[in-house]
Motif scaffolding. Structure first.
Motif, PDB file in Angstrom:
ATOM      1  N   ALA A  20     -23.883  55.335 110.916  1.00 10.84           N
ATOM      2  CA  ALA A  20     -22.438  55.383 110.711  1.00 10.84           C
ATOM      3  C   ALA A  20     -21.962  56.804 110.965  1.00 10.84           C
ATOM      4  N   PRO A  21     -21.254  57.057 112.074  1.00 13.40           N
ATOM      5  CA  PRO A  21     -20.788  58.426 112.349  1.00 13.40           C
ATOM      6  C   PRO A  21     -19.684  58.880 111.402  1.00 13.40           C
ATOM      7  N   ARG A  22     -18.940  57.914 110.858  1.00 15.00           N
ATOM      8  CA  ARG A  22     -17.871  58.212 109.904  1.00 15.00           C
ATOM      9  C   ARG A  22     -17.943  57.204 108.755  1.00 15.00           C
ATOM     10  N   ALA A  23     -17.049  57.349 107.787  1.00 18.76           N
ATOM     11  CA  ALA A  23     -17.035  56.454 106.633  1.00 18.76           C
ATOM     12  C   ALA A  23     -16.853  55.009 107.090  1.00 18.76           C
ATOM     13  N   VAL A  24     -17.549  54.093 106.420  1.00 20.30           N
ATOM     14  CA  VAL A  24     -17.481  52.672 106.764  1.00 20.30           C
ATOM     15  C   VAL A  24     -17.359  51.839 105.492  1.00 20.30           C
ATOM     16  N   GLN A  25     -16.862  50.646 105.685  1.00 22.89           N
ATOM     17  CA  GLN A  25     -16.837  49.647 104.614  1.00 22.89           C
ATOM     18  C   GLN A  25     -17.677  48.464 105.068  1.00 22.89           C
ATOM     19  N   LEU A  26     -18.640  48.074 104.246  1.00 20.49           N
ATOM     20  CA  LEU A  26     -19.561  46.999 104.582  1.00 20.49           C
ATOM     21  C   LEU A  26     -19.440  45.866 103.572  1.00 20.49           C
ATOM     22  N   LEU A  27     -19.829  44.692 104.011  1.00 23.22           N
ATOM     23  CA  LEU A  27     -19.932  43.544 103.115  1.00 23.22           C
ATOM     24  C   LEU A  27     -21.397  43.140 103.054  1.00 23.22           C
ATOM     25  N   GLN A  28     -21.968  43.145 101.866  1.00 23.09           N
ATOM     26  CA  GLN A  28     -23.357  42.728 101.676  1.00 23.09           C
ATOM     27  C   GLN A  28     -23.379  41.337 101.047  1.00 23.09           C
ATOM     28  N   ILE A  29     -24.204  40.446 101.615  1.00 21.98           N
ATOM     29  CA  ILE A  29     -24.350  39.091 101.107  1.00 21.98           C
ATOM     30  C   ILE A  29     -25.792  38.887 100.666  1.00 21.98           C
ATOM     31  N   GLU A  30     -25.985  38.475  99.415  1.00 25.09           N
ATOM     32  CA  GLU A  30     -27.312  38.082  98.942  1.00 25.09           C
ATOM     33  C   GLU A  30     -27.534  36.629  99.370  1.00 25.09           C
ATOM     34  N   VAL A  31     -28.406  36.416 100.341  1.00 25.01           N
ATOM     35  CA  VAL A  31     -28.459  35.111 101.007  1.00 25.01           C
ATOM     36  C   VAL A  31     -29.458  34.136 100.402  1.00 25.01           C
ATOM     37  N   ALA A  32     -30.446  34.621  99.677  1.00 18.30           N
ATOM     38  CA  ALA A  32     -31.488  33.718  99.174  1.00 18.30           C
ATOM     39  C   ALA A  32     -30.922  32.518  98.414  1.00 18.30           C
ATOM     40  N   PRO A  33     -29.918  32.693  97.543  1.00 17.88           N
ATOM     41  CA  PRO A  33     -29.390  31.516  96.819  1.00 17.88           C
ATOM     42  C   PRO A  33     -28.482  30.628  97.673  1.00 17.88           C
ATOM     43  N   LEU A  34     -28.199  31.026  98.923  1.00 11.72           N
ATOM     44  CA  LEU A  34     -27.194  30.333  99.732  1.00 11.72           C
ATOM     45  C   LEU A  34     -27.792  29.493 100.849  1.00 11.72           C
ATOM     46  N   ARG A  35     -29.105  29.422 100.970  1.00  7.70           N
ATOM     47  CA  ARG A  35     -29.717  28.741 102.106  1.00  7.70           C
ATOM     48  C   ARG A  35     -29.235  27.300 102.245  1.00  7.70           C
ATOM     49  N   GLY A  36     -28.995  26.633 101.132  1.00  8.35           N
ATOM     50  CA  GLY A  36     -28.573  25.230 101.202  1.00  8.35           C
ATOM     51  C   GLY A  36     -27.196  25.028 101.795  1.00  8.35           C
ATOM     52  N   LEU A  37     -26.380  26.079 101.820  1.00  6.32           N
ATOM     53  CA  LEU A  37     -25.030  25.952 102.371  1.00  6.32           C
ATOM     54  C   LEU A  37     -24.991  26.111 103.882  1.00  6.32           C
TER      55      LEU A  37
END
Length: 324
Positions: free
Chosen positions: A87-104
């Motif tokens: 990241a060359p400058r400030a960034v905003q990220l979205l993190q998703i914990e996926v292990a509980p979501l596999r069924g979706l």
């Protein structure tokens, strides 16, 4: 706010509001200052990561990419897939914990967060067009499944000017030229959709397409293309154009005050990008073609359905699906 952000991302576009709320329970927004190395070779991150604001320098499958927030590619997870992220400058990220979501998640591609977009430049280009960028993940995946793969040999003329058109094509590998006789109109690259005008309008092919070398093509039937069009087009009942839309009259043959469909691509750069256009003139299929060309350029189009007895768009798609 988080739900609307999630719906814009490819792995979650097909989910219901209840399912999105479940995903939101396993998501968090992260603000990071720059410059900062977020990932390097030999390291891993936990979960999926999406770029919401700023830009990243991403290395994936041996290639370097610049990922910008708001781009079609940013609808996909940059991790997993990337081996280095800076990241060359400030960034905003979205993190998703996926292990509980596999069924979706409904498919192997979706479970990876994206069908390896960084490793498939042709798919990047195809999905980056304004018409396709708005499609939910499940819809464009279904569209690709309807395409028949076919090889092509160098020098082969895939489409012939003047012939009827029942299919459009996606160039997956190789290069091709669009031409009228010896006059080259356009060079096609992997990810370009071509040959759509004739299946949409019902008119003969207006140009030929010839491969410059061996290539790989994906063929889309007329029925699937029309279904996509009527899903994306805003079609309203016969009558005067809405007050907020500028009338745009089109015609297949020269008529005073109308833009020829054959000239519409050259005319598009003269149109204001901050206006909506109400497409008039010609048949319903010709108006749908004009709307398709406008939308390909990122312009907003409204199709005014001709005549009080003209069939609804869904009926048009159904009627022509029986011919395909």
């Amino acid at each position: 706010m988080l739900l609307s952000r999630l719906r814009a991302l490819l792995p979650f576009a097909h989910l219901s509001d209840v399912e999105l709320a479940t995903v939101a329970d396993h998501a968090r927004v992260i603000e990071l200052p720059g410059p900062r190395l977020l990932l390097q070779a030999g390291r891993s991150l936990r979960g999926w990561y999406f770029l919401l604001r700023g830009e990243l320098e991403v290395r994936a499958n041996g290639r370097d990419h610049r990922l910008c927030a708001g781009s079609p590619l940013a609808r996909a997870a940059f991790f997993p897939g990337a081996t280095r992220v800076f990241a060359p400058r400030a960034v905003q990220l979205l993190q998703i914990e996926v292990a509980p979501l596999r069924g979706l998640l409904e498919s192997e591609a979706t479970q990876r967060g994206v069908p390896a977009l960084c490793s498939e430049p042709w798919l990047n280009r195809f999905l980056g067009t304004p018409v396709l960028a708005r499609l939910p993940a499940a819809r464009w995946q279904a569209l690709l499944r309807q395409m028949a793969l076919r090889p092509g040999t160098g020098g082969e003329t895939l489409l012939h000017q003047g012939e009827p058109g029942r299919y459009s094509y996606l160039l997956r590998e190789g290069r091709a030229i669009v031409h009228r006789g010896s006059c080259v109109l356009r060079t096609l690259r992997p990810g370009d959709l071509f040959g759509a005008d004739a299946p949409i309008s019902g008119a003969p092919r207006n140009a030929s397409v010839t491969l410059r070398g061996d290539g790989l093509l994906m063929r889309l039937p007329e029925r699937a293309l029309l279904e996509l069009l009527v899903e994306q087009a805003v079609v309203v009942a016969p009558g005067p154009p809405p007050a907020h839309a500028r009338p745009l009259r089109v015609a297949a043959h020269p008529i005073a005050g109308a833009v020829l469909l054959a000239d519409l691509r050259r005319y598009l750069p003269t149109l204001a990008t901050d206006r909506s256009y109400a497409v008039l003139g010609g048949t319903l299929r010709e108006r749908l073609l004009a709307a398709f060309l406008l939308q390909q350029q990122g312009l907003r189009a409204i199709v005014i359905r001709p005549g009080p007895c003209a069939p609804a768009p869904t009926a048009v798609a159904a009627r022509y699906s029986r011919r395909a």
